[in-house]
Design a protein around this motif. Structure first.
Motif, PDB file in Angstrom:
ATOM      1  N   TRP A   1       0.833  -1.206   0.000  1.00 44.96           N
ATOM      2  CA  TRP A   1       0.000   0.000   0.000  1.00 44.96           C
ATOM      3  C   TRP A   1       0.867   1.255   0.000  1.00 44.96           C
ATOM      4  CZ3 TRP A   1      -4.491   2.084  -1.001  1.00 44.96           C
ATOM      5  CH2 TRP A   1      -4.779   3.357  -0.501  1.00 44.96           C
ATOM      6  N   SER A   2       1.909   1.281   0.811  1.00 50.08           N
ATOM      7  CA  SER A   2       2.781   2.459   0.882  1.00 50.08           C
ATOM      8  C   SER A   2       3.456   2.722  -0.456  1.00 50.08           C
ATOM      9  CB  SER A   2       3.832   2.276   1.985  1.00 50.08           C
ATOM     10  OG  SER A   2       3.223   2.248   3.256  1.00 50.08           O
TER      11      SER A   2
ATOM     12  N   ILE B   1     -10.913   3.956   3.496  1.00 49.68           N
ATOM     13  CA  ILE B   1     -11.715   3.858   4.711  1.00 49.68           C
ATOM     14  C   ILE B   1     -13.121   4.403   4.438  1.00 49.68           C
ATOM     15  CG2 ILE B   1     -11.875   4.447   7.169  1.00 49.68           C
ATOM     16  CD1 ILE B   1      -9.342   2.914   6.488  1.00 49.68           C
ATOM     17  N   GLU B   2     -14.141   3.667   4.896  1.00 48.44           N
ATOM     18  CA  GLU B   2     -15.499   4.204   4.874  1.00 48.44           C
ATOM     19  C   GLU B   2     -15.702   5.019   6.140  1.00 48.44           C
ATOM     20  OE1 GLU B   2     -19.688   2.361   3.703  1.00 48.44           O
ATOM     21  OE2 GLU B   2     -19.122   1.820   5.755  1.00 48.44           O
ATOM     22  N   VAL B   3     -16.102   6.265   5.977  1.00 48.73           N
ATOM     23  CA  VAL B   3     -16.325   7.146   7.119  1.00 48.73           C
ATOM     24  C   VAL B   3     -17.765   7.638   7.109  1.00 48.73           C
ATOM     25  CG1 VAL B   3     -13.921   7.904   7.119  1.00 48.73           C
ATOM     26  CG2 VAL B   3     -15.637   9.258   5.898  1.00 48.73           C
ATOM     27  N   ARG B   4     -18.200   8.102   8.251  1.00 51.15           N
ATOM     28  CA  ARG B   4     -19.516   8.730   8.359  1.00 51.15           C
ATOM     29  C   ARG B   4     -19.321  10.089   9.017  1.00 51.15           C
ATOM     30  NH1 ARG B   4     -24.813   5.403  10.150  1.00 51.15           N
ATOM     31  NH2 ARG B   4     -23.873   4.106   8.523  1.00 51.15           N
ATOM     32  N   LYS B   5     -19.996  11.109   8.461  1.00 52.40           N
ATOM     33  CA  LYS B   5     -19.870  12.455   8.990  1.00 52.40           C
ATOM     34  C   LYS B   5     -21.249  13.074   9.199  1.00 52.40           C
ATOM     35  CE  LYS B   5     -15.276  13.633   7.229  1.00 52.40           C
ATOM     36  NZ  LYS B   5     -14.455  14.670   6.548  1.00 52.40           N
ATOM     37  N   SER B   6     -21.322  13.941  10.206  1.00 54.59           N
ATOM     38  CA  SER B   6     -22.592  14.570  10.559  1.00 54.59           C
ATOM     39  C   SER B   6     -22.475  16.091  10.563  1.00 54.59           C
ATOM     40  CB  SER B   6     -23.049  14.097  11.946  1.00 54.59           C
ATOM     41  OG  SER B   6     -24.206  14.796  12.368  1.00 54.59           O
ATOM     42  N   PHE B   7     -23.513  16.743  10.025  1.00 51.09           N
ATOM     43  CA  PHE B   7     -23.604  18.198  10.053  1.00 51.09           C
ATOM     44  C   PHE B   7     -24.439  18.681  11.245  1.00 51.09           C
ATOM     45  CE2 PHE B   7     -22.748  17.484   5.519  1.00 51.09           C
ATOM     46  CZ  PHE B   7     -21.758  18.419   5.285  1.00 51.09           C
ATOM     47  N   GLU B   8     -24.918  17.753  12.047  1.00 57.22           N
ATOM     48  CA  GLU B   8     -25.806  18.108  13.138  1.00 57.22           C
ATOM     49  C   GLU B   8     -25.033  18.694  14.314  1.00 57.22           C
ATOM     50  OE1 GLU B   8     -29.601  15.192  12.865  1.00 57.22           O
ATOM     51  OE2 GLU B   8     -27.739  14.231  13.501  1.00 57.22           O
ATOM     52  N   GLY B   9     -25.480  19.885  14.745  1.00 57.03           N
ATOM     53  CA  GLY B   9     -24.906  20.519  15.912  1.00 57.03           C
ATOM     54  C   GLY B   9     -25.975  20.733  16.970  1.00 57.03           C
ATOM     55  N   LYS B  10     -25.602  21.347  18.061  1.00 56.83           N
ATOM     56  CA  LYS B  10     -26.547  21.562  19.159  1.00 56.83           C
ATOM     57  C   LYS B  10     -27.664  22.522  18.769  1.00 56.83           C
ATOM     58  CE  LYS B  10     -23.196  20.665  22.850  1.00 56.83           C
ATOM     59  NZ  LYS B  10     -22.510  21.214  24.054  1.00 56.83           N
ATOM     60  N   LYS B  11     -27.356  23.439  17.829  1.00 53.64           N
ATOM     61  CA  LYS B  11     -28.347  24.441  17.440  1.00 53.64           C
ATOM     62  C   LYS B  11     -28.725  24.327  15.967  1.00 53.64           C
ATOM     63  CE  LYS B  11     -26.754  27.777  20.915  1.00 53.64           C
ATOM     64  NZ  LYS B  11     -26.259  29.165  21.147  1.00 53.64           N
ATOM     65  N   GLY B  12     -28.648  23.122  15.453  1.00 52.28           N
ATOM     66  CA  GLY B  12     -28.977  22.920  14.047  1.00 52.28           C
ATOM     67  C   GLY B  12     -27.765  22.473  13.249  1.00 52.28           C
ATOM     68  N   LEU B  13     -27.860  22.587  11.931  1.00 53.16           N
ATOM     69  CA  LEU B  13     -26.777  22.144  11.076  1.00 53.16           C
ATOM     70  C   LEU B  13     -25.587  23.107  11.127  1.00 53.16           C
ATOM     71  CD1 LEU B  13     -28.657  20.921   7.865  1.00 53.16           C
ATOM     72  CD2 LEU B  13     -28.055  19.631   9.930  1.00 53.16           C
ATOM     73  N   VAL B  14     -24.388  22.530  11.045  1.00 51.20           N
ATOM     74  CA  VAL B  14     -23.162  23.320  11.026  1.00 51.20           C
ATOM     75  C   VAL B  14     -22.544  23.236   9.629  1.00 51.20           C
ATOM     76  CG1 VAL B  14     -22.726  23.032  13.489  1.00 51.20           C
ATOM     77  CG2 VAL B  14     -21.820  21.351  11.877  1.00 51.20           C
ATOM     78  N   LYS B  15     -21.617  24.145   9.335  1.00 51.55           N
ATOM     79  CA  LYS B  15     -21.027  24.196   7.993  1.00 51.55           C
ATOM     80  C   LYS B  15     -20.067  23.046   7.718  1.00 51.55           C
ATOM     81  CE  LYS B  15     -21.352  29.207   7.301  1.00 51.55           C
ATOM     82  NZ  LYS B  15     -20.602  30.459   7.007  1.00 51.55           N
ATOM     83  N   THR B  16     -19.304  22.669   8.736  1.00 54.03           N
ATOM     84  CA  THR B  16     -18.293  21.631   8.558  1.00 54.03           C
ATOM     85  C   THR B  16     -18.735  20.340   9.250  1.00 54.03           C
ATOM     86  OG1 THR B  16     -16.549  23.308   8.517  1.00 54.03           O
ATOM     87  CG2 THR B  16     -15.882  21.023   8.897  1.00 54.03           C
ATOM     88  N   ALA B  17     -18.821  19.274   8.483  1.00 55.38           N
ATOM     89  CA  ALA B  17     -19.276  17.995   9.031  1.00 55.38           C
ATOM     90  C   ALA B  17     -18.261  17.425  10.008  1.00 55.38           C
ATOM     91  CB  ALA B  17     -19.527  16.997   7.903  1.00 55.38           C
ATOM     92  N   LYS B  18     -18.756  16.812  11.075  1.00 52.44           N
ATOM     93  CA  LYS B  18     -17.907  16.196  12.092  1.00 52.44           C
ATOM     94  C   LYS B  18     -17.782  14.700  11.828  1.00 52.44           C
ATOM     95  CE  LYS B  18     -17.582  15.382  17.090  1.00 52.44           C
ATOM     96  NZ  LYS B  18     -18.248  15.573  18.408  1.00 52.44           N
TER      97      LYS B  18
ATOM     98  N   LYS C   1      -6.794  -2.088   1.763  1.00 52.48           N
ATOM     99  CA  LYS C   1      -5.482  -1.465   1.626  1.00 52.48           C
ATOM    100  C   LYS C   1      -4.671  -2.198   0.561  1.00 52.48           C
ATOM    101  CE  LYS C   1      -3.787  -3.949   5.724  1.00 52.48           C
ATOM    102  NZ  LYS C   1      -3.093  -3.817   7.023  1.00 52.48           N
ATOM    103  N   ALA C   2      -5.384  -2.943  -0.289  1.00 52.81           N
ATOM    104  CA  ALA C   2      -4.750  -3.657  -1.392  1.00 52.81           C
ATOM    105  C   ALA C   2      -4.874  -2.830  -2.663  1.00 52.81           C
ATOM    106  CB  ALA C   2      -5.396  -5.024  -1.596  1.00 52.81           C
ATOM    107  N   PRO C   3      -3.772  -2.439  -3.285  1.00 50.12           N
ATOM    108  CA  PRO C   3      -3.849  -1.611  -4.498  1.00 50.12           C
ATOM    109  C   PRO C   3      -4.745  -2.194  -5.587  1.00 50.12           C
ATOM    110  CG  PRO C   3      -1.603  -1.661  -3.672  1.00 50.12           C
ATOM    111  CD  PRO C   3      -2.380  -2.650  -2.845  1.00 50.12           C
ATOM    112  N   GLN C   4      -4.723  -3.511  -5.782  1.00 49.79           N
ATOM    113  CA  GLN C   4      -5.565  -4.103  -6.825  1.00 49.79           C
ATOM    114  C   GLN C   4      -7.049  -3.917  -6.519  1.00 49.79           C
ATOM    115  OE1 GLN C   4      -4.560  -5.546  -9.889  1.00 49.79           O
ATOM    116  NE2 GLN C   4      -6.758  -5.185 -10.174  1.00 49.79           N
TER     117      GLN C   4
ATOM    118  N   LEU D   1     -12.389  -1.416  -7.588  1.00 58.25           N
ATOM    119  CA  LEU D   1     -13.505  -0.600  -7.120  1.00 58.25           C
ATOM    120  C   LEU D   1     -13.964   0.384  -8.189  1.00 58.25           C
ATOM    121  CD1 LEU D   1     -12.481   0.353  -3.452  1.00 58.25           C
ATOM    122  CD2 LEU D   1     -14.501  -0.958  -4.115  1.00 58.25           C
ATOM    123  N   LEU D   2     -13.034   0.851  -8.997  1.00 62.00           N
ATOM    124  CA  LEU D   2     -13.319   1.952  -9.920  1.00 62.00           C
ATOM    125  C   LEU D   2     -13.455   1.556 -11.380  1.00 62.00           C
ATOM    126  CD1 LEU D   2     -10.824   4.579  -8.455  1.00 62.00           C
ATOM    127  CD2 LEU D   2     -13.301   4.510  -8.108  1.00 62.00           C
ATOM    128  N   PHE D   3     -12.779   0.479 -11.800  1.00 69.15           N
ATOM    129  CA  PHE D   3     -12.689   0.215 -13.232  1.00 69.15           C
ATOM    130  C   PHE D   3     -13.007  -1.234 -13.598  1.00 69.15           C
ATOM    131  CE2 PHE D   3      -9.590   3.548 -12.165  1.00 69.15           C
ATOM    132  CZ  PHE D   3     -10.102   4.587 -12.928  1.00 69.15           C
TER     133      PHE D   3
END
Length: 294
Positions: free
Chosen positions: A143-144, A204-221, A232-235, A240-242
């Motif tokens: 991978w490196s 890596i599969e990640v999950r991000k949230s825009f939810e804040g204490k007072k509604g949606l925020v600009k930058t997802a957490k 982590k296998a190059p092949q 995945l793509l082609f």
């Protein structure tokens, strides 16, 4: 994603000045110094050599003969070093730093890169001064080698440095595997999941949230508890793509990757406009000029 762009750009910048009084290497000196390291340093830290449990990455040794390199980047097997130094994988980086110091080398620990830099005698002779060598601990050498690949400018393999390939790959992976997982009553995106390229880990599969204490925020957490290694296998990245039985070497440069994205083998042709738009943003963030044709 900007953090990963910044990390990659910092890595390829090759400042060459972390070690005091370090001198740049000529391309011929890169080869001879690596050979000296294989004989004199690697046996002390449990490594066999280049092509076995370590690999030269980055652009050192791949430039025109009259060009210099600020440092030499070498990916090294973390588990081999941990075993040789009798420590855990978590402590291998710190024990490597201690070991190199005990052998008389000047060092600098860079935890963010999982890297120890040390001053090696150029051409194996301290009369020539010392040059900076960066040992980057990796849990997966293949991978490196794939993600830190730099084009060979001696044979005009590419017009662009490796950052262009990686930023385009980041944009492609990010846009092709993006899914909204939660919306507000107004149809706004509250949460999403996506694949990201992490230089030291893989896809890596990640999950991000825009939810804040007072509604949606600009930058997802980032919701770290949802992080999931996809591969982590190059092949696997290629698959995945082609379609069409392509190999990791078919993605080794910006030009090759761009050509495949524009080809009929790309699995997500409906995403091309989004990918290129995001790629341009990433180039701007990285302060890199647009390649010709965009």
């Amino acid at each position: 994603m900007k953090n990963y762009i910044k990390l990659f750009e910092e890595f390829i910048a090759e400042s060459g000045n972390s070690i005091d009084d370090a001198k740049p290497f000529t391309q011929a000196q890169v080869v001879s110094t690596v050979k000296w390291i294989e004989s004199n340093v690697f046996p002390q830290i449990g490594l066999v050599g280049i092509g076995d449990d370590c690999a030269v990455i980055g652009s050192a040794g791949k430039k025109a003969p009259d060009a210099t390199s600020g440092d030499i980047d070498i990916a090294v097997s973390a588990d081999k070093i941990a075993g040789a130094l009798g420590t855990s994988m978590d402590n291998a980086l710190f024990e490597l730093d201690k070991k190199l110091k005990s052998l008389g080398y000047s060092t600098k620990l860079v935890v963010g890169f999982n890297q120890v830099s040390f001053g090696a005698p150029i051409d194996g002779d301290y009369k020539n001064g010392v040059g900076q060598v960066d040992l980057m601990l990796t849990h997966d050498l293949e991978w490196s080698k794939f993600i830190y690949h730099s084009p060979d400018f001696r044979i005009a393999e590419s017009m662009y440095k490796g950052a262009y390939r990686n930023l385009l790959l980041m944009a492609t992976i990010g846009k092709c595997f993006y899914e909204i997982t939660k919306e507000t009553d107004k149809g706004e995106t509250a949460e999403y999941k996506a694949y990201v390229v992490r230089l030291n880990q893989g896809i890596i599969e990640v999950r991000k949230s825009f939810e804040g204490k007072k509604g949606l925020v600009k930058t997802a957490k980032l919701l770290k508890e949802y992080d999931n290694l996809i591969t982590k296998a190059p092949q696997d990245v290629v698959s995945l793509l082609f379609n069409g039985g392509h190999k990791p070497s078919d993605l080794s440069t910006y030009e090759k990757l761009y050509s495949l994205i524009e080809s009929g083998d790309f699995k997500f042709p409906e995403k091309v406009k989004e990918i290129l738009k995001d790629f341009k943003v990433k180039l701007e963030d990285a302060k890199l000029p647009l390649p010709s044709g965009l």
